[in-house]
Write a protein that holds these residues in place. Structure first.
Motif, PDB file in Angstrom:
ATOM      1  N   PRO A   1       3.828  -6.873  -4.194  1.00 56.81           N
ATOM      2  CA  PRO A   1       2.925  -6.122  -5.069  1.00 56.81           C
ATOM      3  C   PRO A   1       2.380  -5.012  -4.308  1.00 56.81           C
TER       4      PRO A   1
ATOM      5  N   SER B   1       6.986  -4.763  -8.182  1.00 55.67           N
ATOM      6  CA  SER B   1       6.701  -6.229  -9.166  1.00 55.67           C
ATOM      7  C   SER B   1       8.050  -6.847  -9.296  1.00 55.67           C
TER       8      SER B   1
ATOM      9  N   ARG C   1       4.832   0.687  -8.828  1.00 56.11           N
ATOM     10  CA  ARG C   1       4.225  -0.521  -9.252  1.00 56.11           C
ATOM     11  C   ARG C   1       5.080  -1.419 -10.059  1.00 56.11           C
TER      12      ARG C   1
ATOM     13  N   MET D   1       0.799  -1.090  -0.069  1.00 63.94           N
ATOM     14  CA  MET D   1      -0.010   0.149   0.174  1.00 63.94           C
ATOM     15  C   MET D   1       0.884   1.265  -0.134  1.00 63.94           C
TER      16      MET D   1
ATOM     17  N   VAL E   1      -7.570   0.633  -5.888  1.00 57.13           N
ATOM     18  CA  VAL E   1      -7.116  -0.666  -5.525  1.00 57.13           C
ATOM     19  C   VAL E   1      -6.714  -1.394  -6.685  1.00 57.13           C
ATOM     20  N   HIS E   2      -5.428  -1.918  -6.656  1.00 55.17           N
ATOM     21  CA  HIS E   2      -4.981  -2.447  -8.007  1.00 55.17           C
ATOM     22  C   HIS E   2      -4.883  -4.089  -7.667  1.00 55.17           C
ATOM     23  N   GLU E   3      -5.527  -4.976  -8.509  1.00 53.78           N
ATOM     24  CA  GLU E   3      -5.414  -6.362  -8.664  1.00 53.78           C
ATOM     25  C   GLU E   3      -3.781  -6.859  -8.992  1.00 53.78           C
TER      26      GLU E   3
ATOM     27  N   THR F   1      -0.739  -2.919  -3.841  1.00 62.53           N
ATOM     28  CA  THR F   1      -2.009  -3.282  -4.029  1.00 62.53           C
ATOM     29  C   THR F   1      -3.142  -2.115  -3.945  1.00 62.53           C
ATOM     30  N   ALA F   2      -2.829  -1.022  -3.257  1.00 65.12           N
ATOM     31  CA  ALA F   2      -3.481   0.304  -3.205  1.00 65.12           C
ATOM     32  C   ALA F   2      -2.689   1.159  -2.823  1.00 65.12           C
TER      33      ALA F   2
END
Length: 52
Positions: free
Chosen positions: A34, A29, A25, A1, A50-52, A36-37
Motif C-alpha cells: 500500500p 495495490s 497507487r 510512502m 495520507v491515504h487510507e 499510504t502517504a
C-alpha cells in the motif's frame, strides 16, 4: 510512502504529480504494497497527503 522535491519551491502538487501518484497507487495495490502517504518537500514548505 512516496516523496519527492519541487525545485521550483512550490509544494503544491501538479497535475502530473497527481496522475503519477494515482498510477503508483494502482501499481502498488496490485503488488499488495500500500501507498499510504505522499510528500512534496521544498525550501519554502511541504505538502503531505495520507491515504487510507
Amino acid at each position: 510512502m512516496l516523496a519527492h522535491n519541487h525545485p521550483s519551491g512550490h509544494p503544491t502538487p501538479t497535475r502530473e504529480d497527481e496522475a503519477m501518484t494515482l498510477e503508483l497507487r494502482h501499481l502498488s495495490s496490485d503488488l499488495h504494497v500500500p501507498l499510504t502517504a505522499y510528500v512534496i518537500v521544498t525550501l519554502s514548505g511541504r505538502y503531505a497527503a495520507v491515504h487510507e
